[in-house]
Write a protein that holds these residues in place. Structure first.
Motif, PDB file in Angstrom:
ATOM      1  N   ILE A 176       0.818  -1.215   0.000  1.00  0.00           N
ATOM      2  CA  ILE A 176       0.000   0.000   0.000  1.00  0.00           C
ATOM      3  C   ILE A 176       0.854   1.268   0.000  1.00  0.00           C
ATOM      4  O   ILE A 176       0.383   2.335  -0.346  1.00  0.00           O
ATOM      5  N   SER A 177       2.120   1.161   0.399  1.00  0.00           N
ATOM      6  CA  SER A 177       2.995   2.334   0.391  1.00  0.00           C
ATOM      7  C   SER A 177       4.446   1.889   0.401  1.00  0.00           C
ATOM      8  O   SER A 177       4.779   0.859   0.984  1.00  0.00           O
ATOM      9  N   GLU A 178       5.295   2.661  -0.270  1.00  0.00           N
ATOM     10  CA  GLU A 178       6.729   2.364  -0.214  1.00  0.00           C
ATOM     11  C   GLU A 178       7.271   2.737   1.161  1.00  0.00           C
ATOM     12  O   GLU A 178       8.270   2.204   1.624  1.00  0.00           O
ATOM     13  N   ALA A 179       6.619   3.718   1.770  1.00  0.00           N
ATOM     14  CA  ALA A 179       6.925   4.099   3.157  1.00  0.00           C
ATOM     15  C   ALA A 179       8.387   4.460   3.407  1.00  0.00           C
ATOM     16  O   ALA A 179       8.953   4.126   4.438  1.00  0.00           O
ATOM     17  N   ASN A 180       9.014   5.134   2.439  1.00  0.00           N
ATOM     18  CA  ASN A 180      10.375   5.631   2.684  1.00  0.00           C
ATOM     19  C   ASN A 180      10.297   6.917   3.483  1.00  0.00           C
ATOM     20  O   ASN A 180       9.692   7.883   3.035  1.00  0.00           O
ATOM     21  N   MET A 181      10.929   6.940   4.645  1.00  0.00           N
ATOM     22  CA  MET A 181      10.851   8.143   5.472  1.00  0.00           C
ATOM     23  C   MET A 181      11.589   9.314   4.846  1.00  0.00           C
ATOM     24  O   MET A 181      11.130  10.450   4.897  1.00  0.00           O
ATOM     25  N   GLU A 182      12.739   9.014   4.242  1.00  0.00           N
ATOM     26  CA  GLU A 182      13.522  10.126   3.690  1.00  0.00           C
ATOM     27  C   GLU A 182      12.839  10.755   2.483  1.00  0.00           C
ATOM     28  O   GLU A 182      13.103  11.891   2.121  1.00  0.00           O
ATOM     29  N   LYS A 183      11.915  10.023   1.841  1.00  0.00           N
ATOM     30  CA  LYS A 183      11.182  10.603   0.710  1.00  0.00           C
ATOM     31  C   LYS A 183       9.857  11.216   1.148  1.00  0.00           C
ATOM     32  O   LYS A 183       9.070  11.665   0.323  1.00  0.00           O
ATOM     33  N   GLY A 184       9.566  11.154   2.439  1.00  0.00           N
ATOM     34  CA  GLY A 184       8.315  11.725   2.937  1.00  0.00           C
ATOM     35  C   GLY A 184       7.111  10.833   2.690  1.00  0.00           C
ATOM     36  O   GLY A 184       5.973  11.237   2.900  1.00  0.00           O
ATOM     37  N   GLU A 185       7.341   9.598   2.227  1.00  0.00           N
ATOM     38  CA  GLU A 185       6.211   8.681   1.996  1.00  0.00           C
ATOM     39  C   GLU A 185       5.683   8.145   3.327  1.00  0.00           C
ATOM     40  O   GLU A 185       4.578   7.634   3.406  1.00  0.00           O
ATOM     41  N   MET A 186       6.521   8.250   4.349  1.00  0.00           N
ATOM     42  CA  MET A 186       6.090   7.896   5.694  1.00  0.00           C
ATOM     43  C   MET A 186       6.554   9.024   6.616  1.00  0.00           C
ATOM     44  O   MET A 186       7.717   9.405   6.588  1.00  0.00           O
ATOM     45  N   ARG A 187       5.620   9.582   7.393  1.00  0.00           N
ATOM     46  CA  ARG A 187       5.961  10.698   8.293  1.00  0.00           C
ATOM     47  C   ARG A 187       5.497  10.359   9.704  1.00  0.00           C
ATOM     48  O   ARG A 187       4.343   9.961   9.884  1.00  0.00           O
ATOM     49  N   CYS A 188       6.402  10.517  10.637  1.00  0.00           N
ATOM     50  CA  CYS A 188       6.061  10.178  12.023  1.00  0.00           C
ATOM     51  C   CYS A 188       6.025  11.432  12.879  1.00  0.00           C
ATOM     52  O   CYS A 188       6.921  12.270  12.798  1.00  0.00           O
ATOM     53  N   LEU A 205      10.856  14.404  11.779  1.00  0.00           N
ATOM     54  CA  LEU A 205      11.637  13.189  12.035  1.00  0.00           C
ATOM     55  C   LEU A 205      11.814  12.440  10.713  1.00  0.00           C
ATOM     56  O   LEU A 205      10.840  11.961  10.156  1.00  0.00           O
ATOM     57  N   ASN A 206      13.054  12.401  10.239  1.00  0.00           N
ATOM     58  CA  ASN A 206      13.265  11.839   8.908  1.00  0.00           C
ATOM     59  C   ASN A 206      13.836  10.432   8.875  1.00  0.00           C
ATOM     60  O   ASN A 206      14.156   9.914   7.823  1.00  0.00           O
ATOM     61  N   SER A 207      13.995   9.841  10.037  1.00  0.00           N
ATOM     62  CA  SER A 207      14.523   8.474  10.069  1.00  0.00           C
ATOM     63  C   SER A 207      14.069   7.793  11.356  1.00  0.00           C
ATOM     64  O   SER A 207      13.630   8.449  12.288  1.00  0.00           O
ATOM     65  N   PHE A 208      14.183   6.469  11.370  1.00  0.00           N
ATOM     66  CA  PHE A 208      13.828   5.724  12.579  1.00  0.00           C
ATOM     67  C   PHE A 208      14.734   6.109  13.740  1.00  0.00           C
ATOM     68  O   PHE A 208      14.308   6.199  14.889  1.00  0.00           O
ATOM     69  N   ARG A 209      15.997   6.351  13.398  1.00  0.00           N
ATOM     70  CA  ARG A 209      16.961   6.756  14.413  1.00  0.00           C
ATOM     71  C   ARG A 209      16.545   8.079  15.046  1.00  0.00           C
ATOM     72  O   ARG A 209      16.638   8.263  16.251  1.00  0.00           O
ATOM     73  N   ALA A 210      16.061   8.991  14.204  1.00  0.00           N
ATOM     74  CA  ALA A 210      15.625  10.292  14.716  1.00  0.00           C
ATOM     75  C   ALA A 210      14.441  10.120  15.669  1.00  0.00           C
ATOM     76  O   ALA A 210      14.345  10.816  16.682  1.00  0.00           O
ATOM     77  N   VAL A 211      13.542   9.183  15.363  1.00  0.00           N
ATOM     78  CA  VAL A 211      12.402   8.918  16.252  1.00  0.00           C
ATOM     79  C   VAL A 211      12.920   8.524  17.635  1.00  0.00           C
ATOM     80  O   VAL A 211      12.533   9.094  18.655  1.00  0.00           O
ATOM     81  N   GLU A 212      13.840   7.571  17.649  1.00  0.00           N
ATOM     82  CA  GLU A 212      14.360   7.070  18.920  1.00  0.00           C
ATOM     83  C   GLU A 212      15.129   8.156  19.679  1.00  0.00           C
ATOM     84  O   GLU A 212      14.898   8.395  20.863  1.00  0.00           O
ATOM     85  N   ARG A 213      16.000   8.843  18.961  1.00  0.00           N
ATOM     86  CA  ARG A 213      16.864   9.801  19.649  1.00  0.00           C
ATOM     87  C   ARG A 213      16.108  11.031  20.128  1.00  0.00           C
ATOM     88  O   ARG A 213      16.413  11.596  21.177  1.00  0.00           O
ATOM     89  N   SER A 214      15.114  11.461  19.348  1.00  0.00           N
ATOM     90  CA  SER A 214      14.367  12.651  19.763  1.00  0.00           C
ATOM     91  C   SER A 214      13.578  12.366  21.042  1.00  0.00           C
ATOM     92  O   SER A 214      13.435  13.220  21.908  1.00  0.00           O
ATOM     93  N   ILE A 215      13.080  11.136  21.159  1.00  0.00           N
ATOM     94  CA  ILE A 215      12.332  10.780  22.376  1.00  0.00           C
ATOM     95  C   ILE A 215      13.284  10.737  23.567  1.00  0.00           C
ATOM     96  O   ILE A 215      12.991  11.274  24.639  1.00  0.00           O
ATOM     97  N   GLU A 216      14.438  10.120  23.357  1.00  0.00           N
ATOM     98  CA  GLU A 216      15.429  10.069  24.448  1.00  0.00           C
ATOM     99  C   GLU A 216      15.781  11.486  24.909  1.00  0.00           C
ATOM    100  O   GLU A 216      15.874  11.772  26.102  1.00  0.00           O
TER     101      GLU A 216
END
Ligand SMILES: [Zn+2]
Length: 482
Positions: A176-188, A205-216
Motif C-alpha cells: 500500500i505504500s513504499e513508506a520511505n521516510m527520507e522521501k516523505g512517503e512515511m511521516r512520524c 523526524l526523517n529516520s527511525f533513528r531520529a524517532v528514537e533519539r528525539s524521544i530520548e
C-alpha cells in the motif's frame, strides 16, 4: 525513572495509488518540475467535484483487516478548515467523527500496541522558501494519505522506533505504500509526556533513528524542567538532526478550531461484504506472522526471527533447513542428550547471520542462490553432530559450498579438507607452535595450566582444523610434560 513516560505516535503513509485521492492527476509528488500534476479538483476551483479513488479505499481496508481493526461499514469525509498557503482549497478533506478503521492492533512480538484509529485524508502541497521568495508546488496536493493514530501506551524510545519499523514493513508487505521516510512517503509525529507535564509533539523526524533519539532527548529535557520546578507546556518541537536536540517551534492552543463539517460534495459511503471478502482473500502473510512461525515452530529468539524473516527467500531457506534438521534431531546428540530445538535454531541463526550474511558482501550471488537449503541443512547436521569439529574448518567448508555450489560432503571429500592422521606433520606443527610461544610454555610450566587452551587454539588454526582437537591436545600435553 521517577516519572511515568507516555508516548503516542501519529503516522502518515502516502498511498501508492496510480492517481490522486479525488481526481485523475498522477500520484507523483516528487516531480522535477513543480505544478505539473494538478487540476481543478486538487486545486479546489469552484464547481470542481471530487470522486473517491477506490484503490485508496481498498488499501486502507487492507491495512484495517490485516491489523484486526473494526471496519466502519458506513463512513463519510469531513472538511478540516484552515488557512495555509500549501492548502489551495482552504480546507483538507479528512475524517474526524467516523474514521474508517477503529481499534486495530500492531504486534511487536514482545508488545501489542493498540491503534485508536486509521483514516483517509488528502495531502497538502509543498512550500519552498527560496532566494526569490516563497514558492508553492501543488504536485502533492490531493495525494492520498493514511493516518494511523496509536494509543499512548508505547513505553520506551526503542519501542517507538520498532513500532515505526513495523508499520513500514507492514505497508510494504501489503503493497500500500513504499513508506520511505527520507522521501516523505512515511511521516512520524511523536507525542511525549511525563505524567506530571503536558504533551509535547515532535515533528521533522526523517529516520527511525531520529524517532528514537528525539524521544530520548525529550525525556531528559522534560525531566530536567520538572526537577527544577518548571512546567512542561503543550507545544510542537522540531528535531534538529545536526545538533541532536529538539527545538521549540510553536506553543499550541488546545486542538485548533478547524470547524469540521461533513464534505458536501461526497456521498456517505457503504462498504459491502463482497469487497471485504475479496480483500481478505488477497491478504499476504504479515511480518508478525512470519516471525511467529520462526519463534513458535522452530524456537528462534525474537531478534533472530526478526532478522531472518525480513526477506521471503531467506525465510523459506530457514524454514526448509529447520524442517530437515528437525527430522534428524534424534540423531544429533550432545554428550548423552539430544540437542534441543532452541539450541539448534540458535546455531542455525548464528551461521546464517554471522557467517553467510558476512560472506555475501564479497560474493556476486545471494547465499540462497548458491547453497540449497537441503545442503545447508546437511552442513548444519555435520556441525551439530560434531562431525565437523572445528569452527575454522566449518567456515572453510561453508565458504567453498558458497563459491562452488558443492555439498558439504563433497567439500569434505576433497583432498585438501581431509582429516589428517599424518603424525609426523602434526608433531612438526605442534613443535612450531610451542617454539612461537615460549612465554606461554613458561606460564604453563609455572602452573598456569589453563594456557593449554590458547596453545590448542593456535595449533588448530595452524592445522586448519583438520586434526581432532583431543588428539592435538594430547600431543601438546606430551611435549609440555616432557
Ligand atoms: Zn488533480
Amino acid at each position: 525513572m521517577k516519572y511515568k513516560l507516555i508516548i503516542g505516535l501519529e503516522i502518515h503513509l502516502q498511498l501508492a495509488t496510480a492517481s490522486k485521492m479525488f481526481c485523475d492527476c498522477p500520484n507523483i509528488s516528487l516531480e522535477e518540475k513543480p505544478n505539473i500534476n494538478i487540476c481543478s479538483v486538487c486545486l479546489g476551483q469552484p464547481g470542481a467535484l471530487p470522486i473517491l479513488n477506490e484503490k485508496a479505499l481498498e488499501m486502507i481496508l487492507k491495512l484495517g483487516l490485516a491489523l484486526n481493526g473494526q471496519i466502519q461499514r458506513k463512513f463519510y469525509f469531513e472538511r478540516k478548515n484552515y488557512f495555509y498557503p500549501d492548502l489551495p482549497k482552504g480546507y483538507q478533506i479528512s475524517q474526524k467523527k467516523v474514521p474508517i478503521i477503529k481499534n486495530a492492533e500492531i504486534d511487536l512480538g514482545e508488545k501489542q500496541v493498540k491503534i485508536i484509529e486509521i483514516h483517509l485524508e488528502e495531502d497538502t502541497g509543498k512550500i519552498y522558501h527560496q532566494d526569490d521568495g516563497v514558492n508553492l508546488d501543488f504536485n502533492r496536493a490531493g495525494v492520498p494519505l493514511i493516518e494511523i493514530v496509536s494509543a499512548p501506551e508505547i513505553e520506551t524510545a526503542r519501542q517507538a522506533k520498532e513500532y515505526c519499523e513495523e508499520i513500514q514493513a507492514i505497508a510494504r508487505t501489503l503493497g500500500i505504500s513504499e513508506a520511505n521516510m527520507e522521501k516523505g512517503e512515511m511521516r512520524c509525529e511523536v507525542n511525549v509526556s511525563l505524567n506530571s507535564g503536558e504533551r509535547v509533539e515532535i515533528k521533522n523526524l526523517n529516520s527511525f533513528r531520529a524517532v528514537e533519539r528525539s524521544i530520548e532527548y525529550e525525556i531528559k529535557r522534560q525531566t530536567k524542567v520538572l526537577e527544577e520546578g518548571g512546567f512542561v507546556f503543550l507545544e510542537t518541537r522540531g528535531w534538529d538532526e545536526k545538533n541532536n536536540k529538539t527545538i521549540s517551534q510553536r506553543k499550541k492552543e488546545e486542538s485548533g478550531d478547524y470547524r469540521y463539517f461533513p464534505e458536501p460534495d461526497l456521498p456517505v459511503f457503504e462498504i459491502d461484504d463482497d469487497l471485504l471478502k475479496k480483500i481478505k482473500k488477497l491478504l499476504p502473510e504479515l511480518p508478525s506472522e512470519k516471525r511467529k512461525k520462526l519463534t513458535n515452530q522452530y524456537g528462534f529468539s525474537q531478534l533472530y526471527a526478526k532478522i531472518l524473516s525480513r526477506e521471503d527467500k531467506i525465510l523459506k531457506f530457514v524454514e526448509e533447513t529447520m524442517e530437515i534438521l528437525k527430522s534428524k534431531m534424534v540423531e544429533i546428540t550432545e554428550g548423552d542428550d539430544v540437542v534441543d530445538e532452541e539450541k539448534m535454531s540458535k546455531k542455525v541463526g548464528d551461521w546464517i547471520i554471522n557467517k553467510l550474511f558476512g560472506m555475501e558482501t564479497t560474493m556476486s550471488n545471494k547465499f540462497y542462490e548458491k547453497i540449497k537449503a537441503s545442503d545447508f541443512a546437511d552442513f548444519m547436521f555435520l556441525v551439530l553432530s560434531r562431525r565437523i569439529f572445528s569452527n575454522q574448518m566449518a567456515e572453510n567448508i561453508l565458504k567453498k559450498m558458497y563459491k562452488t555450489g558443492e555439498t558439504a560432503e563433497e567439500v569434505l571429500n576433497d583432498e585438501s579438507m581431509q582429516k589428517t592422521d599424518d603424525c609426523d606433520q602434526i608433531k612438526k606443527t605442534v613443535e612450531l607452535v610451542l617454539e612461537n610461544y615460549p612465554e606461554v610454555v613458561v606460564d604453563y610450566k609455572k602452573g598456569k595450566k589453563s594456557v593449554i587452551k590458547y596453545l590448542l587454539g593456535q595449533a588448530m588454526f595452524a592445522t586448519h582444523g583438520k586434526v581432532e582437537p583431543k588428539k592435538l591436545e594430547k600431543m601438546i600435553l606430551k611435549y609440555l610434560e616432557e
